[in-house]
Design a protein around this motif. Structure first.
Motif, PDB file in Angstrom:
ATOM      1  N   HIS A 256       0.844  -1.210   0.000  1.00 30.57           N
ATOM      2  CA  HIS A 256       0.000   0.000   0.000  1.00 30.57           C
ATOM      3  C   HIS A 256       0.872   1.251   0.000  1.00 30.57           C
ATOM      4  CE1 HIS A 256      -3.618   2.335   0.825  1.00 30.57           C
ATOM      5  NE2 HIS A 256      -2.996   2.941   1.825  1.00 30.57           N
ATOM      6  N   GLU A 257       1.890   1.255   0.838  1.00 29.10           N
ATOM      7  CA  GLU A 257       2.806   2.398   0.862  1.00 29.10           C
ATOM      8  C   GLU A 257       3.561   2.506  -0.461  1.00 29.10           C
ATOM      9  OE1 GLU A 257       5.466   2.644   4.160  1.00 29.10           O
ATOM     10  OE2 GLU A 257       3.903   2.289   5.652  1.00 29.10           O
ATOM     11  N   GLY A 258       3.996   1.366  -1.019  1.00 29.69           N
ATOM     12  CA  GLY A 258       4.720   1.386  -2.290  1.00 29.69           C
ATOM     13  C   GLY A 258       3.875   1.959  -3.419  1.00 29.69           C
ATOM     14  N   TRP A 259       2.589   1.585  -3.461  1.00 28.96           N
ATOM     15  CA  TRP A 259       1.716   2.130  -4.501  1.00 28.96           C
ATOM     16  C   TRP A 259       1.584   3.642  -4.359  1.00 28.96           C
ATOM     17  CZ3 TRP A 259       0.136   1.698  -9.092  1.00 28.96           C
ATOM     18  CH2 TRP A 259      -0.973   2.403  -9.549  1.00 28.96           C
ATOM     19  N   ARG A 260       1.460   4.118  -3.137  1.00 35.44           N
ATOM     20  CA  ARG A 260       1.357   5.567  -2.925  1.00 35.44           C
ATOM     21  C   ARG A 260       2.654   6.269  -3.331  1.00 35.44           C
ATOM     22  NH1 ARG A 260      -1.369   6.608   2.897  1.00 35.44           N
ATOM     23  NH2 ARG A 260      -1.235   8.748   2.117  1.00 35.44           N
ATOM     24  N   ALA A 268       1.937   9.383 -14.789  1.00 32.85           N
ATOM     25  CA  ALA A 268       2.504  10.382 -15.694  1.00 32.85           C
ATOM     26  C   ALA A 268       3.376   9.770 -16.776  1.00 32.85           C
ATOM     27  CB  ALA A 268       3.330  11.393 -14.890  1.00 32.85           C
ATOM     28  N   THR A 269       3.999   8.622 -16.491  1.00 35.92           N
ATOM     29  CA  THR A 269       5.041   8.089 -17.367  1.00 35.92           C
ATOM     30  C   THR A 269       4.612   6.852 -18.137  1.00 35.92           C
ATOM     31  OG1 THR A 269       6.642   8.886 -15.732  1.00 35.92           O
ATOM     32  CG2 THR A 269       7.469   7.380 -17.402  1.00 35.92           C
ATOM     33  N   ASN A 270       3.646   6.090 -17.596  1.00 30.85           N
ATOM     34  CA  ASN A 270       3.253   4.811 -18.181  1.00 30.85           C
ATOM     35  C   ASN A 270       4.483   3.948 -18.452  1.00 30.85           C
ATOM     36  OD1 ASN A 270       1.558   2.824 -19.175  1.00 30.85           O
ATOM     37  ND2 ASN A 270       1.551   3.650 -21.261  1.00 30.85           N
ATOM     38  N   PRO A 271       5.258   3.639 -17.434  1.00 32.40           N
ATOM     39  CA  PRO A 271       6.510   2.923 -17.639  1.00 32.40           C
ATOM     40  C   PRO A 271       6.307   1.460 -18.003  1.00 32.40           C
ATOM     41  CG  PRO A 271       6.080   3.164 -15.307  1.00 32.40           C
ATOM     42  CD  PRO A 271       5.016   3.948 -16.012  1.00 32.40           C
ATOM     43  N   CYS A 272       7.355   0.876 -18.538  1.00 36.11           N
ATOM     44  CA  CYS A 272       7.364  -0.545 -18.875  1.00 36.11           C
ATOM     45  C   CYS A 272       7.958  -1.318 -17.696  1.00 36.11           C
ATOM     46  CB  CYS A 272       8.197  -0.771 -20.132  1.00 36.11           C
ATOM     47  SG  CYS A 272       8.291  -2.506 -20.654  1.00 36.11           S
ATOM     48  N   PHE A 273       7.257  -2.375 -17.284  1.00 35.81           N
ATOM     49  CA  PHE A 273       7.720  -3.224 -16.192  1.00 35.81           C
ATOM     50  C   PHE A 273       7.746  -4.683 -16.639  1.00 35.81           C
ATOM     51  CE2 PHE A 273       5.425   0.121 -13.637  1.00 35.81           C
ATOM     52  CZ  PHE A 273       6.538   0.624 -12.971  1.00 35.81           C
ATOM     53  N   ALA A 274       8.568  -5.479 -15.958  1.00 38.77           N
ATOM     54  CA  ALA A 274       8.432  -6.925 -16.073  1.00 38.77           C
ATOM     55  C   ALA A 274       7.062  -7.331 -15.552  1.00 38.77           C
ATOM     56  CB  ALA A 274       9.532  -7.621 -15.271  1.00 38.77           C
ATOM     57  N   PHE A 275       6.557  -8.472 -16.023  1.00 40.59           N
ATOM     58  CA  PHE A 275       5.202  -8.878 -15.653  1.00 40.59           C
ATOM     59  C   PHE A 275       5.036  -8.969 -14.147  1.00 40.59           C
ATOM     60  CE2 PHE A 275       2.427 -12.318 -14.229  1.00 40.59           C
ATOM     61  CZ  PHE A 275       1.211 -11.832 -14.667  1.00 40.59           C
ATOM     62  N   ASN A 276       5.993  -9.604 -13.447  1.00 38.62           N
ATOM     63  CA  ASN A 276       5.809  -9.802 -12.004  1.00 38.62           C
ATOM     64  C   ASN A 276       5.749  -8.470 -11.258  1.00 38.62           C
ATOM     65  OD1 ASN A 276       8.785  -9.772 -12.610  1.00 38.62           O
ATOM     66  ND2 ASN A 276       8.919  -9.823 -10.383  1.00 38.62           N
ATOM     67  N   VAL A 277       6.515  -7.474 -11.721  1.00 43.06           N
ATOM     68  CA  VAL A 277       6.492  -6.160 -11.075  1.00 43.06           C
ATOM     69  C   VAL A 277       5.168  -5.454 -11.361  1.00 43.06           C
ATOM     70  CG1 VAL A 277       7.631  -3.918 -10.920  1.00 43.06           C
ATOM     71  CG2 VAL A 277       8.998  -5.995 -11.182  1.00 43.06           C
ATOM     72  N   ARG A 279       2.342  -6.840 -12.151  1.00 37.28           N
ATOM     73  CA  ARG A 279       1.282  -7.559 -11.432  1.00 37.28           C
ATOM     74  C   ARG A 279       1.239  -7.135  -9.963  1.00 37.28           C
ATOM     75  NH1 ARG A 279       2.684 -13.482  -9.706  1.00 37.28           N
ATOM     76  NH2 ARG A 279       4.174 -12.124  -8.617  1.00 37.28           N
ATOM     77  N   ASN A 280       2.399  -7.065  -9.325  1.00 34.88           N
ATOM     78  CA  ASN A 280       2.428  -6.717  -7.899  1.00 34.88           C
ATOM     79  C   ASN A 280       1.981  -5.278  -7.662  1.00 34.88           C
ATOM     80  OD1 ASN A 280       3.278  -9.291  -7.320  1.00 34.88           O
ATOM     81  ND2 ASN A 280       5.436  -8.755  -7.130  1.00 34.88           N
ATOM     82  N   LEU A 281       2.319  -4.384  -8.579  1.00 33.49           N
ATOM     83  CA  LEU A 281       1.847  -3.012  -8.457  1.00 33.49           C
ATOM     84  C   LEU A 281       0.331  -2.933  -8.643  1.00 33.49           C
ATOM     85  CD1 LEU A 281       4.716  -1.203 -10.367  1.00 33.49           C
ATOM     86  CD2 LEU A 281       4.072  -0.763  -7.983  1.00 33.49           C
ATOM     87  N   THR A 282      -0.192  -3.719  -9.581  1.00 33.70           N
ATOM     88  CA  THR A 282      -1.639  -3.738  -9.798  1.00 33.70           C
ATOM     89  C   THR A 282      -2.359  -4.240  -8.553  1.00 33.70           C
ATOM     90  OG1 THR A 282      -1.327  -4.113 -12.177  1.00 33.70           O
ATOM     91  CG2 THR A 282      -3.480  -4.661 -11.251  1.00 33.70           C
ATOM     92  N   LEU A 283      -1.830  -5.307  -7.952  1.00 38.20           N
ATOM     93  CA  LEU A 283      -2.413  -5.808  -6.714  1.00 38.20           C
ATOM     94  C   LEU A 283      -2.339  -4.749  -5.614  1.00 38.20           C
ATOM     95  CD1 LEU A 283      -0.947  -9.438  -6.690  1.00 38.20           C
ATOM     96  CD2 LEU A 283      -3.340  -8.805  -7.038  1.00 38.20           C
ATOM     97  N   ALA A 284      -1.211  -4.075  -5.538  1.00 35.11           N
ATOM     98  CA  ALA A 284      -1.025  -3.051  -4.500  1.00 35.11           C
ATOM     99  C   ALA A 284      -2.030  -1.920  -4.662  1.00 35.11           C
ATOM    100  CB  ALA A 284       0.394  -2.499  -4.561  1.00 35.11           C
ATOM    101  N   SER A 285      -2.366  -1.584  -5.906  1.00 30.72           N
ATOM    102  CA  SER A 285      -3.301  -0.480  -6.139  1.00 30.72           C
ATOM    103  C   SER A 285      -4.688  -0.782  -5.613  1.00 30.72           C
ATOM    104  CB  SER A 285      -3.368  -0.159  -7.638  1.00 30.72           C
ATOM    105  OG  SER A 285      -4.056  -1.187  -8.350  1.00 30.72           O
TER     106      SER A 285
END
Length: 395
Positions: A256-260, A268-277, A279-285
């Motif tokens: 939760h803190e990481g997503w914030r 702002a950037t729409n960055p490219c991530f590896a799938f696992n990263v 996915r984990n950010l999506t879950l965190a959101s």
């Protein structure tokens, strides 16, 4: 999951930065995880879009400046898991740093490059960060000394944050003597003489480790008791099943803190991530403020237990990791399961903000495994004193 083994350092020309003064670390070299600012050099945080979208820093991170001022020479920036989200050490963009202590295996992350560089002998000291275990885990898997400092003990200025209530600065060395030299500088206090202290052994934490790890660490636990002048006393960190609950709730709060931390940059950037990263950010959101509040309230239970065990001066020990370095090339499902097992051992110190030091005292199946020692808040230098005493006792 494919892992391309890489050098510990970032690709491109290697640079060196001379010490800014002579001091207690003169003639030693160090590297810095690519979350630490080095003036005039991009900070990439393991992701090309982060580097592209952030200005080149004009000042060193506090820890970098402090080591340079103490006489150490910087020899480069090291690979990290993307935006420090990873506990096993791989990076889609820059490859997975080698594990010199266990060839063909993962080094642990997210301070994977720093651990790899020290284990390979490419530098004497390497800076890392530890949010959920990112110094402790690679120290164990690569056979190094590594310290997660008391939360807030070392300034985080000039370092890319992830989860501010968990983020800490730490470092690696191959031997306890060099570790103590760095500790005197980074902790800004001398390492004390070792005093007798009760030794607590976390039985429920040891029960989570593989049999070969438990057997490899049995002798070191006995040695630790002799060095501290007290026979080991078995205790449980929590009630049955609590370590899994603490791990799950720590994971919610940290994510939760990481997503914030990252959401505005992602938007702002729409960055490219590896799938696992990604996915984990999506879950965190998806974690709500209410869920984070529940996790934060549980932190008080963990902190109370830590106070009960350690405030009186005891040293607590547990396995740093429940297994030795896993092989490269495992599928993501298996890597997720390994990460979950690690989390049950790293969450106690993380939730309670405690210092935890991994000592390279075990070998199982020809690969290293670390024994961790923990103390109460601010007692980081005591842990370093224990490490020095253990090293002398083994020599």
């Amino acid at each position: 999951m494919k892992h391309i083994t890489s050098d510990a350092f970032l690709p491109g020309p290697r640079y060196r930065l001379a010490a800014t003064a002579s001091g207690p670390l003169t003639k030693l070299t160090f590297a810095a995880k690519d979350l630490f600012d080095v003036a005039g050099t991009p900070t990439g945080a393991g992701n090309p879009d982060w580097e592209r979208s952030h200005p080149v820093p004009q000042a060193h991170a506090w820890a970098v400046s402090t080591l340079l001022n103490a006489g150490a020479e910087l020899v480069g920036k090291t690979v990290t898991c993307e935006i420090s989200l990873g506990i096993l050490g791989f990076n889609q963009f820059f490859g997975t740093p080698a594990n010199p202590a266990a060839p063909g295996c993962l080094p642990g992350g997210s301070s994977s490059g720093s651990a790899s560089a020290v284990a390979a002998g490419d530098c004497d000291i390497a800076l890392g960060t530890d949010t959920g275990g990112s110094v402790r885990v690679p120290a164990s898997l690569c056979g190094l000394y590594g310290l997660r400092t008391t939360h807030g003990r070392i300034p985080f200025a000039g370092v890319c944050a992830q989860a501010p209530s968990f983020d800490t600065v730490g470092w690696f060395t191959r031997d306890a003597t060099t570790f103590a030299r760095a500790a005197t500088v980074l902790l800004e206090e001398p390492v004390p003489d070792l005093a007798s202290a009760p030794l607590l052994v976390a039985e429920d934490a040891f029960a989570l480790a593989d049999l070969e790890v438990r057997e490899a660490l049995a002798g070191p636990v006995d040695l630790l008791g002799r060095v501290l002048g007290h026979a080991p006393r078995n205790i449980a960190l929590g009630m049955p099943g609590e370590l899994a609950v603490w791990s799950a709730q720590r994971n919610i709060l940290q994510r939760h803190e990481g997503w914030r931390t990252f959401r505005d940059w992602i938007d702002a950037t729409n960055p490219c991530f590896a799938f696992n990263v990604a996915r984990n950010l999506t879950l965190a959101s998806g974690f709500t403020d209410a869920q984070a509040a529940v996790a934060a309230s549980l932190r008080q239970r963990v902190l109370a237990r830590a106070r009960e065990l350690l405030e009186g001066g005891a040293i607590l020990c547990l396995p740093t990791t429940p297994f030795t370095a896993p092989p490269l090339g495992l599928p993501l499902q298996e890597l997720d399961a390994l990460s979950e097992r690690i989390s049950q051992l790293t969450s106690f110190a993380g939730f309670a903000g405690l210092p935890q030091m991994s000592l390279p005292l075990g070998t199982a199946g020809g690969k290293p495994c670390g024994l961790s020692i923990l103390a109460w808040h601010g007692q980081d230098a005591r842990l370093v004193a224990v490490a020095e005493a253990i090293e002398r006792a083994r020599s």
